[in-house]
Design a protein around this motif. Structure first.
Motif, mmCIF file in Angstrom:
data_model
loop_
_atom_site.group_PDB
_atom_site.id
_atom_site.type_symbol
_atom_site.label_atom_id
_atom_site.label_comp_id
_atom_site.label_asym_id
_atom_site.label_seq_id
_atom_site.Cartn_x
_atom_site.Cartn_y
_atom_site.Cartn_z
ATOM 1 N N THR A 150 0.829 -1.209 0.000
ATOM 2 C CA THR A 150 0.000 0.000 0.000
ATOM 3 C C THR A 150 0.860 1.253 0.000
ATOM 4 O OG1 THR A 150 -1.754 -1.171 1.188
ATOM 5 C CG2 THR A 150 -1.846 1.234 1.207
ATOM 6 N N ASP A 151 1.888 1.265 0.840
ATOM 7 C CA ASP A 151 2.768 2.424 0.916
ATOM 8 C C ASP A 151 3.504 2.663 -0.399
ATOM 9 O OD1 ASP A 151 2.103 3.149 3.454
ATOM 10 O OD2 ASP A 151 3.889 2.325 4.412
ATOM 11 N N HIS A 152 3.753 1.592 -1.138
ATOM 12 C CA HIS A 152 4.461 1.746 -2.408
ATOM 13 C C HIS A 152 3.558 2.358 -3.479
ATOM 14 C CE1 HIS A 152 7.399 0.976 -5.518
ATOM 15 N NE2 HIS A 152 6.458 0.394 -6.252
ATOM 16 N N LEU A 153 2.353 1.824 -3.622
ATOM 17 C CA LEU A 153 1.456 2.295 -4.663
ATOM 18 C C LEU A 153 0.742 3.595 -4.290
ATOM 19 C CD1 LEU A 153 0.070 1.816 -7.402
ATOM 20 C CD2 LEU A 153 -1.675 0.506 -6.180
ATOM 21 N N ALA A 154 0.288 3.675 -3.055
ATOM 22 C CA ALA A 154 -0.522 4.812 -2.616
ATOM 23 C C ALA A 154 -0.073 5.251 -1.222
ATOM 24 C CB ALA A 154 -2.000 4.443 -2.606
ATOM 25 N N PRO A 155 1.123 5.834 -1.107
ATOM 26 C CA PRO A 155 1.650 6.202 0.202
ATOM 27 C C PRO A 155 0.702 7.106 0.979
ATOM 28 C CG PRO A 155 2.877 7.272 -1.575
ATOM 29 C CD PRO A 155 2.022 6.245 -2.206
ATOM 30 N N GLY A 156 0.572 6.813 2.263
ATOM 31 C CA GLY A 156 -0.316 7.574 3.137
ATOM 32 C C GLY A 156 -1.682 6.945 3.312
ATOM 33 N N SER A 157 -2.039 6.013 2.426
ATOM 34 C CA SER A 157 -3.383 5.432 2.460
ATOM 35 C C SER A 157 -3.575 4.459 3.621
ATOM 36 C CB SER A 157 -3.679 4.716 1.139
ATOM 37 O OG SER A 157 -3.733 5.641 0.081
ATOM 38 N N TRP A 158 -2.519 3.812 4.062
ATOM 39 C CA TRP A 158 -2.657 2.843 5.149
ATOM 40 C C TRP A 158 -3.211 3.501 6.412
ATOM 41 C CZ3 TRP A 158 -2.424 -2.297 4.696
ATOM 42 C CH2 TRP A 158 -2.371 -3.066 5.861
ATOM 43 N N GLU A 159 -2.772 4.725 6.665
ATOM 44 C CA GLU A 159 -3.245 5.456 7.839
ATOM 45 C C GLU A 159 -4.546 6.202 7.567
ATOM 46 O OE1 GLU A 159 0.905 4.501 8.022
ATOM 47 O OE2 GLU A 159 -0.138 5.749 6.548
ATOM 48 N N HIS A 160 -4.857 6.468 6.316
ATOM 49 C CA HIS A 160 -6.004 7.311 5.978
ATOM 50 C C HIS A 160 -7.275 6.510 5.717
ATOM 51 C CE1 HIS A 160 -8.133 10.757 4.194
ATOM 52 N NE2 HIS A 160 -8.498 9.941 3.207
ATOM 53 N N ALA A 161 -7.161 5.413 4.999
ATOM 54 C CA ALA A 161 -8.350 4.663 4.568
ATOM 55 C C ALA A 161 -8.745 3.595 5.596
ATOM 56 C CB ALA A 161 -8.088 4.016 3.203
ATOM 57 N N ARG A 162 -9.898 2.982 5.358
ATOM 58 C CA ARG A 162 -10.371 1.919 6.246
ATOM 59 C C ARG A 162 -9.387 0.746 6.252
ATOM 60 N NH1 ARG A 162 -12.614 -2.739 5.208
ATOM 61 N NH2 ARG A 162 -13.303 -2.266 3.076
#
Length: 222
Positions: free
Chosen positions: A128-140
Motif C-alpha cells: 500500500t505504501d508503495h502504490l498509494a503512500p499515506g493510504s494505510w493510515e487514511h483509509a479503512r
C-alpha cells in the motif's frame, strides 16, 4: 549497504558495462517503479504477468487474488523471476541499427514465500505504501474477509541484477562523419495528474494524494 553478489542466473552476459553493482541502485529502481512483471512456468508453459508489489528492506512483496493461478503456483516454491523496467528516453541515432533506449531495469530471481498473519499484514502495508503512500493510515483497515481473499508473497532480494543505459547515440564513426541524419535523445517523462474526486465522495483531497503531483515521479524519466 552491501553490493550485489551475482549468481549464474543474475550475471549479465551482454552489455556488461551497463551493469550496476550497488544494492542501493537495485532499491532505487524498485522504489520508483509501480508495476513489476512476475514470470514463472505454469503447467509447462511460461507465463509473465503484471503484478502489484512493494519493498521493505531486502524483501519484495507481491500481491494478487487467491484465485490467481500464477500466485498459487508461485506460493508452492517454484523458481520465479520478477522484473521492473523504467524507460527514460528513446535514443535516435544516425543509423536505424544504432537506435536505442535509455532505461533502468532490475531482475530478481528466487522462490517466493507465502505469508500469513502479521507477516501478511506487514506485506500489505508495504504494498500500500508503495502504490498509494499515506493510504494505510487514511483509509479503512483491511477486514478479515478481504485478508482471506488476497495472497501476499515475499521474495528475497539476494539474487538480483541491475542494468542501466543513460547515454546518448552511439553511432559508427562513418555515420558521425557523414552527419546525414539527426541524432539525440527524446526524454520520456511520467507524472501524476490532478486528483479526480469520486462523484459520491465529500472528503477533501488529502495531502498525501495532492503532494504526489510534485513528488519524485514528476522528474524526467519517470
Amino acid at each position: 549497504m552491501t553490493p550485489l553478489s551475482p549468481t549464474p542466473r543474475s550475471t549479465l552476459t551482454r552489455k556488461k558495462d551497463r551493469g550496476r553493482t550497488e544494492r542501493a541502485e537495485l532499491h532505487a529502481v524498485l522504489n520508483e517503479g509501480l508495476v513489476c512483471h512476475l514470470g514463472l512456468v505454469l503447467d509447462g508453459s511460461p507465463v509473465v504477468l503484471p503484478t502489484g508489489y512493494g519493498r521493505d528492506g531486502d524483501t519484495l512483496y507481491l500481491h494478487g487474488s487467491t484465485g490467481s493461478p500464477s500466485m498459487r503456483a508461485a506460493a508452492t516454491g517454484l523458481d520465479v523471476c520478477v522484473t521492473v523496467t523504467l524507460l527514460d528516453a528513446v535514443v535516435y541515432a544516425r543509423s536505424v541499427n544504432d537506435h536505442s533506449m535509455n532505461y533502468r531495469s532490475a531482475v530478481v530471481h528466487g522462490r517466493a514465500r507465502l505469508l500469513s498473519g502479521d507477516e501478511k499484514l506487514r506485506g500489505l502495508h508495504a504494498l500500500t505504501d508503495h502504490l498509494a503512500p499515506g493510504s494505510w493510515e487514511h483509509a479503512r483497515e483491511v477486514n478479515a474477509k478481504e485478508m482471506a481473499a488476497v495472497t501476499v508473497l515475499a521474495l528475497d532480494l539476494a539474487e538480483a541484477s541491475v542494468k542501466v543505459r543513460d547515454v546518448g547515440a552511439l553511432d559508427q564513426p562513418a555515420d558521425v562523419a557523414a552527419d546525414a541524419a539527426w541524432a539525440g535523445v527524446l526524454p520520456i517523462r511520467t507524472s501524476f495528474g490532478a486528483p479526480e474526486t469520486d462523484a459520491e465522495c465529500s472528503v477533501p483531497v488529502p495531502a498525501h494524494v495532492a503532494e504526489r503531483r510534485v513528488g519524485p515521479s514528476t522528474k524526467p524519466g519517470r
